[in-house]
Design an enzyme around this catalytic site. Structure first.
Site, mmCIF file in Angstrom:
data_model
loop_
_atom_site.group_PDB
_atom_site.id
_atom_site.type_symbol
_atom_site.label_atom_id
_atom_site.label_comp_id
_atom_site.label_asym_id
_atom_site.label_seq_id
_atom_site.Cartn_x
_atom_site.Cartn_y
_atom_site.Cartn_z
ATOM 1 N N LYS A 128 19.162 90.757 44.876
ATOM 2 C CA LYS A 128 20.114 91.466 45.735
ATOM 3 C C LYS A 128 20.834 92.559 44.956
ATOM 4 O O LYS A 128 21.064 93.647 45.466
ATOM 5 C CB LYS A 128 21.140 90.505 46.348
ATOM 6 C CG LYS A 128 20.555 89.642 47.439
ATOM 7 C CD LYS A 128 21.654 88.950 48.220
ATOM 8 C CE LYS A 128 21.087 88.029 49.288
ATOM 9 N NZ LYS A 128 22.129 87.259 49.970
ATOM 10 N N LYS A 212 8.314 86.129 51.012
ATOM 11 C CA LYS A 212 8.790 85.174 52.020
ATOM 12 C C LYS A 212 9.296 85.913 53.265
ATOM 13 O O LYS A 212 9.744 87.064 53.161
ATOM 14 C CB LYS A 212 9.871 84.254 51.436
ATOM 15 C CG LYS A 212 11.150 84.952 51.087
ATOM 16 C CD LYS A 212 12.268 83.978 50.779
ATOM 17 C CE LYS A 212 13.529 84.813 50.606
ATOM 18 N NZ LYS A 212 14.765 84.178 50.460
ATOM 19 N N LYS A 215 15.297 87.837 56.536
ATOM 20 C CA LYS A 215 16.115 88.553 57.525
ATOM 21 C C LYS A 215 16.128 90.046 57.215
ATOM 22 O O LYS A 215 16.356 90.866 58.098
ATOM 23 C CB LYS A 215 17.554 88.039 57.488
ATOM 24 C CG LYS A 215 17.726 86.618 57.992
ATOM 25 C CD LYS A 215 19.172 86.167 57.749
ATOM 26 C CE LYS A 215 19.357 84.685 57.956
ATOM 27 N NZ LYS A 215 20.490 84.141 57.183
HETATM 28 P P1 TYM Z 1 19.942 81.648 54.231
HETATM 29 O O1 TYM Z 1 20.945 82.003 55.260
HETATM 30 O O2 TYM Z 1 19.274 82.753 53.489
HETATM 31 O O3 TYM Z 1 18.802 80.742 54.826
HETATM 32 C C1 TYM Z 1 19.073 79.576 55.586
HETATM 33 C C2 TYM Z 1 18.036 78.508 55.369
HETATM 34 O O4 TYM Z 1 16.725 78.989 55.706
HETATM 35 C C3 TYM Z 1 15.839 78.770 54.602
HETATM 36 N N1 TYM Z 1 14.846 79.860 54.582
HETATM 37 C C4 TYM Z 1 13.523 79.661 54.610
HETATM 38 N N2 TYM Z 1 12.781 78.541 54.653
HETATM 39 C C5 TYM Z 1 11.436 78.693 54.685
HETATM 40 N N3 TYM Z 1 10.816 79.903 54.670
HETATM 41 C C6 TYM Z 1 11.524 81.042 54.609
HETATM 42 N N4 TYM Z 1 10.895 82.220 54.614
HETATM 43 C C7 TYM Z 1 12.938 80.963 54.579
HETATM 44 N N5 TYM Z 1 13.939 81.884 54.531
HETATM 45 C C8 TYM Z 1 15.095 81.191 54.533
HETATM 46 C C9 TYM Z 1 16.740 78.786 53.370
HETATM 47 O O5 TYM Z 1 16.148 78.149 52.271
HETATM 48 C C10 TYM Z 1 17.958 78.058 53.884
HETATM 49 O O6 TYM Z 1 17.754 76.655 53.841
HETATM 50 N N6 TYM Z 1 22.748 80.334 50.265
HETATM 51 C C11 TYM Z 1 22.224 79.878 51.543
HETATM 52 C C12 TYM Z 1 23.300 79.437 52.503
HETATM 53 C C13 TYM Z 1 24.235 78.402 51.971
HETATM 54 C C14 TYM Z 1 23.938 77.024 51.753
HETATM 55 C C15 TYM Z 1 25.137 76.441 51.293
HETATM 56 C C16 TYM Z 1 22.770 76.262 51.897
HETATM 57 C C17 TYM Z 1 25.545 78.589 51.646
HETATM 58 N N7 TYM Z 1 26.094 77.413 51.249
HETATM 59 C C18 TYM Z 1 25.214 75.086 50.962
HETATM 60 C C19 TYM Z 1 22.850 74.896 51.569
HETATM 61 C C20 TYM Z 1 24.049 74.351 51.110
HETATM 62 C C21 TYM Z 1 21.461 81.015 52.213
HETATM 63 O O7 TYM Z 1 21.717 82.178 51.975
HETATM 64 O O8 TYM Z 1 20.588 80.636 53.173
#
Ligand code: TYM
Length: 343
Positions: A128, A212, A215
């Site tokens: 990022k 991957k 978004k």
């Molecule tokens: P975020 O918002 O990027 O994604 C949310 C969840 O979706 C999963 N994910 C995927 N799984 C499979 N294939 C993909 N292409 C894919 N893209 C996203 C992510 O692994 C995630 O589970 N930092 C985290 C948010 C967060 C969080 C937390 C998660 C903040 N605090 C505490 C767990 C515990 C994030 O940006 O996820």
């Protein structure tokens, strides 16, 4: 449920009736099938087994620039997707991170126990920051993993169900927790474990199957709320190779990704799927996958629209989630403040 039963135990290791599960998603950008298959679908499937909290992490979203009105809207949109996907507000606490101030308060303390070198090694920060330029990237983006550690540690979490890309952040959470436990006593924090499934943990982009699904890359992403024909078109155009035989073969990433999505959505075994498509072409697989995606998303989109038609009800659900969870967070925060000598 009474406050007494919801309050965190006096120590992190006191007995719990069920394993505690915590996870979160950022309200930024359109949710996609990777988020659904890697995270939400499993949260829903496992909601009875565990004591669950799922968080809309708006404090994480502001680590990169956001339009204020769009962020507020995206937070409600995500809440509606959670409930529309099947999370039951009576059994699961769905809440907004900024509604529970203990997240920011514990994050500050953890910042002070997290060496900068650990944060510099985080691949998500490197990616990022490379996009933003390190001169412009915010301090919040750098400290992002400490806030995520606070989210998890506040609830004495045992398991964190996420996709593969979050594994490094959970490892850092454990490292910070262990560091503080060594200094202040092993009962300060529960050490959480990542809960990552063998299939679906990394759904790839349809346009560039070695990256991957994300978004930030809408062309390769199957958005949960997109009109049917948009998703169908993206699947029909998905990048594959020039082979013929339909087999789960990781050396053919485009095909493998389509098959993996098909496996997760149909619930069929790999051999069964290979048999179903024996002698058929990639076009047949794409058509069948498009139908599965549409069938899965239709009821979610219908429930989503119903929830969005009643904003007061939705607001009440997320406020209830925060009210239910806040005493637990407060108890942990107090425990940590006392240990560290604050107050
Ligand atoms: P975020 O918002 O990027 O994604 C949310 C969840 O979706 C999963 N994910 C995927 N799984 C499979 N294939 C993909 N292409 C894919 N893209 C996203 C992510 O692994 C995630 O589970 N930092 C985290 C948010 C967060 C969080 C937390 C998660 C903040 N605090 C505490 C767990 C515990 C994030 O940006 O996820």
């Amino acid at each position: 449920m009474s406050t007494a039963t919801m309050t965190a135990p006096a120590t992190a290791t006191a007995t719990k009736a069920k394993p505690r599960v915590f996870s979160g998603i950022q309200p930024s950008g359109a949710l996609h099938l990777g988020n659904y298959l890697g995270a939400i679908k499993r949260w829903v499937a496992e909601q009875d087994q565990n004591d669950n909290s799922f968080c809309i992490v708006d404090l994480h979203a502001i680590t990169v620039p956001q339009d204020a009105a769009a962020l507020h809207e995206a937070t409600r949109e995500l809440a509606a997707v959670f409930f529309a996907s099947g999370l039951d507000p009576d059994r699961v606490s769905v809440f907004v991170q900024s509604h529970v101030s203990a997240h920011a308060e514990l994050a500050w303390i953890l910042n002070c126990f997290t060496p900068m070198g650990w944060l510099e090694r985080m691949t998500q920060f490197k990616d990022k920051a490379a996009r933003e330029g390190t001169e412009r990237a915010s301090t919040g983006l750098f400290a992002y993993p400490a806030l995520m550690a606070a989210d998890i540690l506040l609830y004495d979490t045992d398991l964190v169900p996420v996709g593969d890309d979050q594994k490094q952040h959970i490892e850092l959470t454990r490292d910070v927790a262990e560091r503080m436990n060594t200094r202040y006593g092993k009962d300060l924090f529960v050490l959480p474990r990542p809960h990552i499934s063998t299939t679906g943990a990394r759904i790839m982009s349809l346009a560039e199957p070695t990256r991957k699904m994300s978004k930030s890359e809408p062309e390769g992403s199957l958005e949960l709320l997109a009109p049917t024909d948009v998703n169908r078109r993206k699947i029909m155009r998905a990048v594959t190779d020039s082979g013929r035989e339909i087999r789960f073969d990781e050396s053919r990433p485009g095909l493998f990704n389509l098959l993996e999505m098909y496996q997760l959505l149909s619930g069929q075994a790999r051999e069964e799927i290979e048999q179903e498509f024996a002698g058929k072409g990639y076009g047949d697989l794409k058509k069948a996958l498009a139908e599965r995606v549409i069938e899965t998303l239709r009821p979610i989109q219908e429930r989503y629209n119903e929830l969005r038609a009643n904003p007061d009800h939705l607001e009440a659900l997320i406020r209830r989630g925060a009210d239910r969870i806040a005493p637990r967070a407060q108890a942990t925060l107090k425990r940590v403040q006392t240990a560290v000598g604050l107050g």
